[in-house]
Motif scaffolding. Structure first.
Motif, short mmCIF file in Angstrom:
data_model
loop_
_atom_site.label_atom_id
_atom_site.label_comp_id
_atom_site.label_asym_id
_atom_site.label_seq_id
_atom_site.Cartn_x
_atom_site.Cartn_y
_atom_site.Cartn_z
N PHE A 31 -53.50 13.66 39.58
CA PHE A 31 -52.45 14.55 41.03
C PHE A 31 -53.56 13.69 41.68
O PHE A 31 -52.36 13.88 42.73
CB PHE A 31 -52.79 16.15 40.40
N ASP A 32 -54.45 14.07 41.97
CA ASP A 32 -54.96 13.92 42.99
C ASP A 32 -55.35 12.45 43.63
O ASP A 32 -54.76 12.40 44.83
CB ASP A 32 -56.99 14.11 43.37
N GLU A 33 -55.46 11.46 42.78
CA GLU A 33 -55.31 9.82 43.25
C GLU A 33 -53.57 9.86 43.88
O GLU A 33 -53.75 9.10 44.32
CB GLU A 33 -54.83 9.17 41.90
N ASN A 34 -52.36 10.37 42.80
CA ASN A 34 -51.12 10.18 43.06
C ASN A 34 -50.65 11.25 44.08
O ASN A 34 -50.28 10.85 45.05
CB ASN A 34 -50.81 11.04 42.36
N LEU A 35 -51.85 11.96 45.38
CA LEU A 35 -51.33 12.71 45.98
C LEU A 35 -52.03 11.96 47.17
O LEU A 35 -51.61 11.45 48.13
CB LEU A 35 -52.47 14.00 45.98
N LYS A 36 -52.99 11.58 47.14
CA LYS A 36 -53.47 10.10 48.33
C LYS A 36 -53.07 9.25 47.78
O LYS A 36 -52.49 8.27 49.46
CB LYS A 36 -55.29 9.27 47.18
N THR A 37 -52.85 7.98 47.39
CA THR A 37 -51.39 7.93 47.02
C THR A 37 -50.32 7.84 47.72
O THR A 37 -49.83 6.75 49.24
CB THR A 37 -50.81 6.80 45.82
N LEU A 38 -50.08 9.21 47.70
CA LEU A 38 -48.72 9.34 48.77
C LEU A 38 -48.70 9.93 49.77
O LEU A 38 -48.47 9.36 50.62
CB LEU A 38 -47.99 10.86 48.00
N GLU A 39 -49.88 9.92 50.58
CA GLU A 39 -50.53 10.25 51.81
C GLU A 39 -50.35 9.15 52.54
O GLU A 39 -50.51 8.69 53.73
CB GLU A 39 -52.14 11.49 52.22
N ARG A 40 -51.09 7.80 51.70
CA ARG A 40 -50.96 6.78 51.84
C ARG A 40 -49.37 6.01 52.45
O ARG A 40 -49.11 5.86 53.74
CB ARG A 40 -51.65 5.62 51.46
N ASN A 41 -49.03 6.56 51.52
CA ASN A 41 -47.37 5.91 51.87
C ASN A 41 -46.83 6.12 53.23
O ASN A 41 -46.19 6.25 53.72
CB ASN A 41 -46.90 5.81 51.26
N MET A 42 -46.93 8.32 53.01
CA MET A 42 -46.23 8.91 53.89
C MET A 42 -47.26 8.72 55.44
O MET A 42 -46.44 8.36 56.61
CB MET A 42 -46.63 10.53 54.38
N LYS A 43 -48.43 7.27 55.53
CA LYS A 43 -48.88 7.15 57.11
C LYS A 43 -48.54 5.96 57.18
O LYS A 43 -47.99 6.21 58.16
CB LYS A 43 -50.32 7.13 56.67
N GLN A 44 -48.04 4.84 56.01
CA GLN A 44 -47.23 3.69 56.82
C GLN A 44 -45.96 4.33 56.75
O GLN A 44 -45.05 3.59 58.25
CB GLN A 44 -47.35 2.93 55.28
N LEU A 45 -45.31 5.52 56.43
CA LEU A 45 -43.51 5.49 57.03
C LEU A 45 -44.29 5.93 58.14
O LEU A 45 -42.64 5.34 59.25
CB LEU A 45 -43.17 6.40 55.96
N SER A 46 -44.90 7.27 58.24
CA SER A 46 -44.46 7.77 59.62
C SER A 46 -45.05 6.04 61.06
O SER A 46 -44.00 6.83 61.56
CB SER A 46 -46.33 8.95 59.84
N ASP A 47 -45.58 5.48 60.77
CA ASP A 47 -46.12 4.90 61.40
C ASP A 47 -45.23 3.99 61.76
O ASP A 47 -44.63 3.61 63.20
CB ASP A 47 -46.97 3.58 60.81
N LYS A 48 -44.14 3.07 60.83
CA LYS A 48 -42.43 2.30 60.62
C LYS A 48 -41.46 3.56 61.60
O LYS A 48 -41.03 3.21 62.16
CB LYS A 48 -42.31 2.83 59.95
N VAL A 49 -42.01 4.92 61.41
CA VAL A 49 -41.09 5.82 61.71
C VAL A 49 -40.97 6.04 63.93
O VAL A 49 -40.78 5.75 64.67
CB VAL A 49 -40.96 7.61 61.83
N VAL A 50 -42.41 5.57 63.87
CA VAL A 50 -43.18 5.28 65.62
C VAL A 50 -41.87 3.78 66.31
O VAL A 50 -42.13 4.39 67.30
CB VAL A 50 -44.65 5.34 65.48
N ASP A 51 -42.54 2.75 65.01
CA ASP A 51 -42.30 1.85 65.44
C ASP A 51 -40.85 1.67 65.59
O ASP A 51 -39.63 1.10 66.65
CB ASP A 51 -42.49 0.49 64.55
#
Length: 188
Positions: A31-51
């Motif tokens: 769960f912890d590892e999957n949560l970290k993966t999700l947070e990384r994906n969300m960071k990428q998404l957030s960056d893409k949203v700004v762009d």
């Protein structure tokens, strides 16, 4: 015999308790590892949203481009996933672990990232009407020139909501209106 049966039962019980504990620990680690993966994906998404927002706003700036509906839908979907992630994190802080929700969010974030790679153009060209001057005869009469100036001044007055031109057939109403139209095109 009873002692041996008791030992077997205890050994079986102990194995089940250990196996269950190991599964629980693995589940928490996963769960912890999957949560970290999700947070990384969300960071990428957030960056893409700004762009994406920056590019769309830059292109829309002069009114000749408009964002595609696909972009608005994608931005809405990203916002929903961000809200769901916040809710999931709140659950985790309360000690509630929901692996199914985490897996679903991880999948959705991955889909949105993949979708963003295939946008192509983010905006449409707006239809731009080409204004053409109308062919109209010159007016040489002083009264016609005065009428054009009167109508022009009224058209510039914010307190005037409409202007009516009336008269008998052949007196030059259409010519007058065409002159005003041409002047509007030239001056605006």
């Amino acid at each position: 015999m009873a002692s041996r049966d008791f030992c077997n039962i205890m050994e079986s019980f102990t194995r089940k308790v250990i196996d269950s504990s190991v599964k629980d620990v693995r589940s928490v680690i996963d769960f912890d590892e999957n949560l970290k993966t999700l947070e990384r994906n969300m960071k990428q998404l957030s960056d893409k949203v700004v762009d994406v927002k920056t590019e769309v706003e830059n292109r829309e700036q002069y009114g000749k481009k408009k964002r595609k509906r696909e972009i608005d839908s994608w931005l809405d979907d990203v916002m929903k996933v961000e809200e769901e992630l916040s809710a999931l994190k709140e659950e985790v802080t309360r000690g509630e672990i929901n692996p199914g929700a985490l897996e679903k969010l991880n999948g959705r974030a991955g889909e949105l990232l993949e979708q963003s790679k295939h946008f192509g153009t983010l905006v449409h060209d707006m239809y731009e009407r080409e204004e053409c001057l109308l062919l109209v005869p010159q007016v040489h009469e002083k009264i016609s020139e005065e009428n054009i100036e009167d109508i022009w001044s009224w058209s510039q007055d914010n307190n005037v909501s409409s202007i009516g031109i009336h008269g008998k057939e052949g007196v030059g109403k259409t010519t007058l209106a065409k002159h005003i139209y041409n002047r509007l095109i030239k001056e605006t």
